[in-house]
Each structure stands twice: as C-alpha cells, then as structure tokens.
Design an enzyme around this catalytic site. Structure first.
Site, mmCIF file in Angstrom:
data_model
loop_
_atom_site.group_PDB
_atom_site.id
_atom_site.type_symbol
_atom_site.label_atom_id
_atom_site.label_comp_id
_atom_site.label_asym_id
_atom_site.label_seq_id
_atom_site.Cartn_x
_atom_site.Cartn_y
_atom_site.Cartn_z
ATOM 1 C CE LYS A 188 2.588 -6.759 -6.756
ATOM 2 N NZ LYS A 188 2.041 -5.637 -5.975
ATOM 3 N N GLY A 222 -4.520 -2.291 0.416
ATOM 4 C CA GLY A 222 -4.971 -0.978 0.860
ATOM 5 C C GLY A 222 -5.701 -0.949 2.182
ATOM 6 C CB ALA A 271 -1.249 -6.362 -0.294
ATOM 7 N N GLY A 272 -1.367 -4.721 2.579
ATOM 8 C CA GLY A 272 -1.939 -4.792 3.916
ATOM 9 C C GLY A 272 -1.152 -4.104 5.006
ATOM 10 C CG ASN A 295 1.352 2.733 -3.658
ATOM 11 O OD1 ASN A 295 1.145 2.616 -4.849
ATOM 12 N ND2 ASN A 295 1.442 3.939 -3.117
#
Length: 253
Positions: free
Chosen positions: A96, A157, A183-184, A205
């Site tokens: 990635k 995040g 993300a987000g 994550n």
C-alpha cells in the site's frame, strides 16, 4: 461466493484492517479476527522492533495477507525506500503506497505519490494506492498499473464518513481495477455507504481500534460491509420526489 481479486489473488472478505493504535497485540489479534479480514496492513516505519513478540506471532502469514504500507512518508523517495526495505525483510510485492503532503490534514501528496508509483511499478511491485477522491488522479494511477485505487472518504482518523460520495461513485464507474475506500470511516453506516456506492472493499483502522469495544465494532464493520455489498448488488429503488403507495389501487372496493 462473492469474491474479489487483487493482483491475481482472490479474497472473500471485502473488509481490510490496519494493525496500529491498539492497546496490545492481544487486542489487535482479537479485533482483527472478529472482523473476518484477510488482508491486514502494517506501517513499516512504525514497527516496534523492541517488542519481544511481533504481530505475526498472533496473526501468521499462513492465515493473513500482509500489506506493508508507507504511513509516515512525506516524499516519493521515502516511500520507495521504505517499501524496498520491507521487501528485503521478507515482504512480498503487494504493497500500500501513501505519501502524505501535510502534517495537519494528512492529505496525500498526489504528485509525490504518482512519482513513487511509477518507480515501484518498474521494480515489480503490485501497488494499492491511497489517494484523494479525485477521479482524474485515480485514473492516472490505474493507467500506470496500480492494482487497486484507494480514495479517502475523509481525513485519516477523522471518522467523518464519506464526505464526497459523488466523486467516489465516479471513480468506481470509471475504474477497471478494484476501488476501496480508505480513511475517514467512523462507524458501520459509513462502511455500508461505501459499499452501496459500488466500492469493492473498505480499509479502516481507527474506527475499530478507537471504539470503546474494538472487537464488537470489528464485528459490526464486517456485517456493514456485507450488507452494503448486498444492497449494491440488489439495486436500490429509484428516488422519487413524491409519495408512491405501497399497495396497488387496482381492485379497490
């Protein structure tokens, strides 16, 4: 079985998860196993080499596909060097790529990312690329040979969910490789929306690791991704400006 393919390998789970920010390796193990994920990402530059045990002691490569990532890299040179080191340490070609352009927003630097992608492609890497939700850049990454496009839903995040669903949908419609929102994502409904837009998967994550109960949230995310995928395949009803009766009027007495 509704599977999808990345770089010639078939996967059943459309939920990809990161391994950072958990309180312990035990919690990491429990949450990731609860998610049903088959692909897990590892930030190469943030591995704690002082730990007596590693993540692979809990999540072995025989069960999971590891995806080294370049989190924390702010230039193409840093990103390329990081992934070369990861490969030399035993990692595979599937990686990635992310190159951050700003410390406050953590938005990706598209020019540096594109530069790194071209170099890594020439060296034989299979690149899953983290990018903005710009359809033009997304197509550029596909054209140089990236195996998956990973547009952000919102800043890393932030947990804000998909801020520009139209752009994500355009990227999906124009892509000939898998598109995964990255993300987000903050909660299960965000993951479901991403899948309803036609994305092939979702990577997250913080949404799991920062939940009060990470294992329970991991389970919720797994079900949300599955539900969103089923809804996309089913084809939603058309939106209408006015009410339409659920029951037919023919034969009404």
């Amino acid at each position: 079985m509704d599977t999808f393919e990345i770089a010639g390998k078939e996967f059943k789970s459309r939920l990809l998860v990161g391994t950072g920010k958990y309180a312990s390796l035990e919690e990491t193990n429990d949450a990731i196993r609860a998610s049903g994920a088959e692909i897990i990402t590892v930030a190469v530059r943030r591995i704690d080499i002082a730990q007596q045990k590693s993540i692979q002691d809990y999540l072995p490569t025989s069960e999971f596909t590891y995806l080294p990532n370049t989190a924390g890299c702010y230039s193409a040179d840093e990103a390329v060097r990081t992934l070369r080191l990861a490969k030399a340490a035993g990692g595979g070609n599937l990686v990635k790529l992310e190159v951050i352009g700003d410390q406050t927003t953590l938005y990706p630097d598209m020019e540096e990312t594109l530069k790194a992608a071209k170099i890594l492609k020439e060296e034989g890497f299979d690149i899953m690329v983290y990018c903005t939700d710009d359809p033009i850049y997304a197509k550029k990454f596909e054209e140089i040979g990236c195996v998956a496009i990973m547009p952000l839903a919102a800043p890393i995040g932030s947990g804000l969910g998909i801020q520009n669903p139209l752009n994500i949908k355009i990227i999906v419609q124009n892509a000939n490789v898998p598109v995964l929102v990255d993300a987000g994502v903050g909660t299960a409904s965000d993951a479901a929306v991403a899948m309803e837009l036609g994305c092939d998967g979702v990577l997250m994550n913080t949404a799991i690791s920062d939940a009060d109960d990470s294992v329970l949230m991991a389970q919720a995310m797994q079900k949300a991704v599955e539900a969103g995928r089923l809804a996309y395949l089913a084809g939603r009803m058309a939106k209408k400006e006015y009410a339409v009766a659920s029951s037919p009027l023919q034969g009404v007495v």
